[in-house]
Structures are given as structure tokens and as C-alpha cells.
Design a protein around this motif. Structure first.
Motif, PDB file in Angstrom:
ATOM      1  N   PRO A   7      85.698  -6.015 -69.563  1.00  0.00           N
ATOM      2  CA  PRO A   7      86.578  -5.024 -70.197  1.00  0.00           C
ATOM      3  C   PRO A   7      87.993  -5.082 -69.631  1.00  0.00           C
ATOM      4  O   PRO A   7      88.189  -5.244 -68.432  1.00  0.00           O
ATOM      5  CB  PRO A   7      85.903  -3.686 -69.877  1.00  0.00           C
TER       6      PRO A   7
ATOM      7  N   PHE B 275      90.066  -2.460 -70.332  1.00  0.00           N
ATOM      8  CA  PHE B 275      90.480  -1.083 -70.570  1.00  0.00           C
ATOM      9  C   PHE B 275      89.685  -0.191 -69.623  1.00  0.00           C
ATOM     10  O   PHE B 275      88.740  -0.633 -68.967  1.00  0.00           O
ATOM     11  CB  PHE B 275      90.223  -0.670 -72.028  1.00  0.00           C
TER      12      PHE B 275
ATOM     13  N   PRO C 201      87.068   2.433 -69.538  1.00  0.00           N
ATOM     14  CA  PRO C 201      86.104   2.942 -70.520  1.00  0.00           C
ATOM     15  C   PRO C 201      85.682   4.383 -70.249  1.00  0.00           C
ATOM     16  O   PRO C 201      85.700   4.854 -69.114  1.00  0.00           O
ATOM     17  CB  PRO C 201      84.918   1.991 -70.352  1.00  0.00           C
TER      18      PRO C 201
ATOM     19  N   ILE D   6      87.301   4.295 -76.900  1.00  0.00           N
ATOM     20  CA  ILE D   6      88.697   4.392 -76.474  1.00  0.00           C
ATOM     21  C   ILE D   6      89.486   5.172 -77.518  1.00  0.00           C
ATOM     22  O   ILE D   6      89.237   5.046 -78.735  1.00  0.00           O
ATOM     23  CB  ILE D   6      89.304   2.986 -76.244  1.00  0.00           C
TER      24      ILE D   6
ATOM     25  N   LEU E   3      96.060   2.860 -78.304  1.00  0.00           N
ATOM     26  CA  LEU E   3      96.121   1.478 -78.789  1.00  0.00           C
ATOM     27  C   LEU E   3      97.429   1.252 -79.518  1.00  0.00           C
ATOM     28  O   LEU E   3      97.797   2.000 -80.422  1.00  0.00           O
ATOM     29  CB  LEU E   3      94.943   1.188 -79.727  1.00  0.00           C
TER      30      LEU E   3
ATOM     31  N   THR F  50      95.250  -4.800 -79.634  1.00  0.00           N
ATOM     32  CA  THR F  50      95.047  -4.580 -78.203  1.00  0.00           C
ATOM     33  C   THR F  50      93.826  -5.352 -77.720  1.00  0.00           C
ATOM     34  O   THR F  50      92.763  -5.309 -78.344  1.00  0.00           O
ATOM     35  CB  THR F  50      94.845  -3.081 -77.908  1.00  0.00           C
ATOM     36  N   LYS F  51      93.976  -6.032 -76.590  1.00  0.00           N
ATOM     37  CA  LYS F  51      92.878  -6.791 -76.005  1.00  0.00           C
ATOM     38  C   LYS F  51      91.899  -5.829 -75.336  1.00  0.00           C
ATOM     39  O   LYS F  51      92.272  -5.024 -74.489  1.00  0.00           O
ATOM     40  CB  LYS F  51      93.421  -7.781 -74.984  1.00  0.00           C
ATOM     41  N   LEU F  52      90.628  -5.911 -75.726  1.00  0.00           N
ATOM     42  CA  LEU F  52      89.598  -5.053 -75.149  1.00  0.00           C
ATOM     43  C   LEU F  52      88.724  -5.795 -74.136  1.00  0.00           C
ATOM     44  O   LEU F  52      88.382  -5.254 -73.090  1.00  0.00           O
ATOM     45  CB  LEU F  52      88.700  -4.479 -76.246  1.00  0.00           C
ATOM     46  N   TRP F  53      88.323  -7.010 -74.474  1.00  0.00           N
ATOM     47  CA  TRP F  53      87.420  -7.792 -73.634  1.00  0.00           C
ATOM     48  C   TRP F  53      87.975  -9.212 -73.480  1.00  0.00           C
ATOM     49  O   TRP F  53      88.603  -9.746 -74.408  1.00  0.00           O
ATOM     50  CB  TRP F  53      86.022  -7.873 -74.254  1.00  0.00           C
TER      51      TRP F  53
ATOM     52  N   TYR G  10      88.436  -5.453 -85.683  1.00  0.00           N
ATOM     53  CA  TYR G  10      88.180  -6.219 -84.460  1.00  0.00           C
ATOM     54  C   TYR G  10      88.424  -7.699 -84.733  1.00  0.00           C
ATOM     55  O   TYR G  10      88.163  -8.194 -85.838  1.00  0.00           O
ATOM     56  CB  TYR G  10      86.746  -6.008 -83.989  1.00  0.00           C
TER      57      TYR G  10
ATOM     58  N   THR H 223      89.669  -8.296 -79.514  1.00  0.00           N
ATOM     59  CA  THR H 223      90.768  -7.346 -79.659  1.00  0.00           C
ATOM     60  C   THR H 223      90.451  -6.336 -80.759  1.00  0.00           C
ATOM     61  O   THR H 223      89.506  -6.503 -81.539  1.00  0.00           O
ATOM     62  CB  THR H 223      92.082  -8.065 -80.007  1.00  0.00           C
TER      63      THR H 223
ATOM     64  N   CYS I 185      83.936   0.653 -78.706  1.00  0.00           N
ATOM     65  CA  CYS I 185      84.313  -0.704 -78.292  1.00  0.00           C
ATOM     66  C   CYS I 185      83.337  -1.235 -77.239  1.00  0.00           C
ATOM     67  O   CYS I 185      83.726  -1.789 -76.229  1.00  0.00           O
ATOM     68  CB  CYS I 185      85.736  -0.731 -77.749  1.00  0.00           C
TER      69      CYS I 185
END
Length: 248
Positions: free
Chosen positions: A126, A128, A130, A147, A152, A156-159, A187, A229, A240
Motif C-alpha cells: 500500500p 496510502f 489505510p 480511502i 485523491l 492516485t497510486k494505491l499499491w 482503477y 491506481t 481499495c
């Protein structure tokens, strides 16, 4: 009458050589050593090895359709390793099996690059902070990571993770959609910045597999950046939670 002894001896030697050659053919070759050069089989000849019970253990040569094949079997005749043709995809492939005959390693006949088996997981981490959401305060925080859409900005990059790509396809499993209110998230899966797949989930949080996405152009490349993302329209909270990412 005078007998020509030398000619008679020569005739007998010739006859003896013929008989010896015939015996050799009937007996067969018990062993041989090639010190120089090699052995060449032509015109769709084949090599076959059988055990003492007559069970085929090794075969190299043409199949019923005249295509060259290799088959190696275990003691008793169960398949261990082989090459074959795919009627569905029109390509040859090779495979190794376990003792039940299940394929455990093989290349891809579908696209002609990379592996088909086994599937390999890609760990992603991750990017972010969480938190989880529960509609029932008595249960506390349960369920899945989410999130706030208000945090955002754009895509946005999540993983993110790194992987050596050995298969032509990639899929992801996770919890997608909205958790609170009704934001509309999209996504995306990116490899080294290139989008290879995208999906929109305009429903409440659902668990689903997305893909398979083609990553054949990345096969053979090491330390490829893999990113998941999200971009959102509307307000609320977006699910997410990543549950798995696989090369296959």
C-alpha cells in the motif's frame, strides 16, 4: 579331377560372413560406443526406449500426424515430460507433470512467449494510510481498506511492487467500489507506467477478479514496476483492498 582350393576357401569365407551378418541382425545391437562424430536419424526415424516389461519410457520422433515429439515417462509409464501441439492455438508447447499427470510447468501455447504454469503471485504494497469502515458501530472497524475520495487528486497510486514478468497475462483480485456514499472510482493497472488494464466499479463494495490483462510485451523483463491506481469522481469513501495479483 583337380579342385581349386583357394577359390573354395574364399567362397566359404564369404558365406560365413553372410551368415554372421544375418545372425547380428537377428540378435540386435547390445551396446555401442561412438567415439567421434554422431548419430543421425533421417526420414522421420525415431528413438524408442522400453523397460523390461515393454513399457515405453522414452520416445523421440514423429507422432501420428508426422510432427516431431519428445516424451519421457516415469517407471510404469506415467508421463513425466513431453512436447505436444495445441489444436486450439496452433503452437507447440512443452510441459512437465506431477505423478498424477497434472501439468506443473509449461510454456504458453496461446501467445508463444512466457510460461503458462505455474501461476506466480506478485506482492504489492500500500502507498496510502489505510482505514476500514463498518456500518455497524458495535462491530468496530472490520471488512476492507478504504480511502476518502476527497484525499485523491487525479490518478492516485494505491499499491506498488516490483516483479520479474514470466507470464503473458496478469489479473488482480480485490474489494472495489464505494464504501460510503456513491463515488465513482476507476482503477488502473500499470506496468512501468504503461496502462495494461482498467475497470470501473460504480456499485457498493464488491469482491471480484479483474483481468486477465495482456502483459506479453513485458515477458522476460526484470524488476518491472507494477502499480494499481485509482481516479474518482464524486465524494465519499472508496474501497481499495487488494487481495491478490497474479501472473499467469
Amino acid at each position: 579331377m583337380q579342385v581349386n582350393q583357394p577359390s573354395n576357401i574364399i567362397d566359404r569365407v564369404i558365406a560365413l560372413e553372410r551368415e554372421l551378418a544375418a545372425v547380428r541382425k537377428k540378435v540386435g545391437l547390445s551396446s555401442a560406443v561412438i567415439a567421434r562424430g554422431g548419430l543421425t536419424l533421417v526420414d522421420d526415424s525415431y528413438i524408442k526406449v522400453t523397460d523390461s516389461d515393454g513399457v515405453e519410457i522414452l520416445y523421440i520422433g514423429p507422432d501420428a500426424e508426422g510432427k516431431q515429439r519428445f516424451v519421457l515417462r516415469r517407471e510404469g509409464g506415467a508421463t513425466l515430460m513431453y512436447t505436444a501441439g495445441s489444436a486450439q492455438f496452433g503452437r507447440d508447447f512443452w510441459a512437465m507433470t506431477d505423478s498424477t499427470g497434472r501439468v506443473i510447468v509449461s510454456d504458453s501455447a496461446e501467445v508463444g512467449v512466457g510460461l503458462a504454469r505455474p501461476y506466480l503471485p506478485i506482492p504489492l504494497y500500500p502507498r496510502f494510510l489505510p482505514h476500514t469502515f463498518s456500518p455497524d458501530p458495535d462491530l468496530g472497524d472490520v471488512g476492507f481498506w478504504s480511502i476518502d475520495a476527497g484525499l485523491l487528486s487525479g490518478e492516485t497510486k494505491l499499491w506498488e511492487g516490483r516483479a520479474s514478468i514470466s507470464h503473458p497475462w496478469m489479473s488482480v483480485v480485490g474489494v472495489w467500489g464505494w464504501a460510503v456514499d456513491r463515488p465513482n472510482p476507476t482503477y488502473r493497472l500499470r506496468l512501468d507506467g504503461t496502462e495494461v488494464g482498467a475497470w470501473n466499479v460504480n456499485v457498493g463494495a464488491v469482491v471480484s477478479r479483474q483481468g486477465r490483462f495482456s502483459v506479453a510485451e513485458f515477458v522476460g523483463r526484470d524488476w518491472v514496476k507494477v502499480e494499481l491506481t485509482v481516479s474518482v469522481s464524486g465524494s465519499g469513501t472508496v474501497a481499495c483492498q487488494l487481495l491478490g495479483c497474479y501472473c499467469h
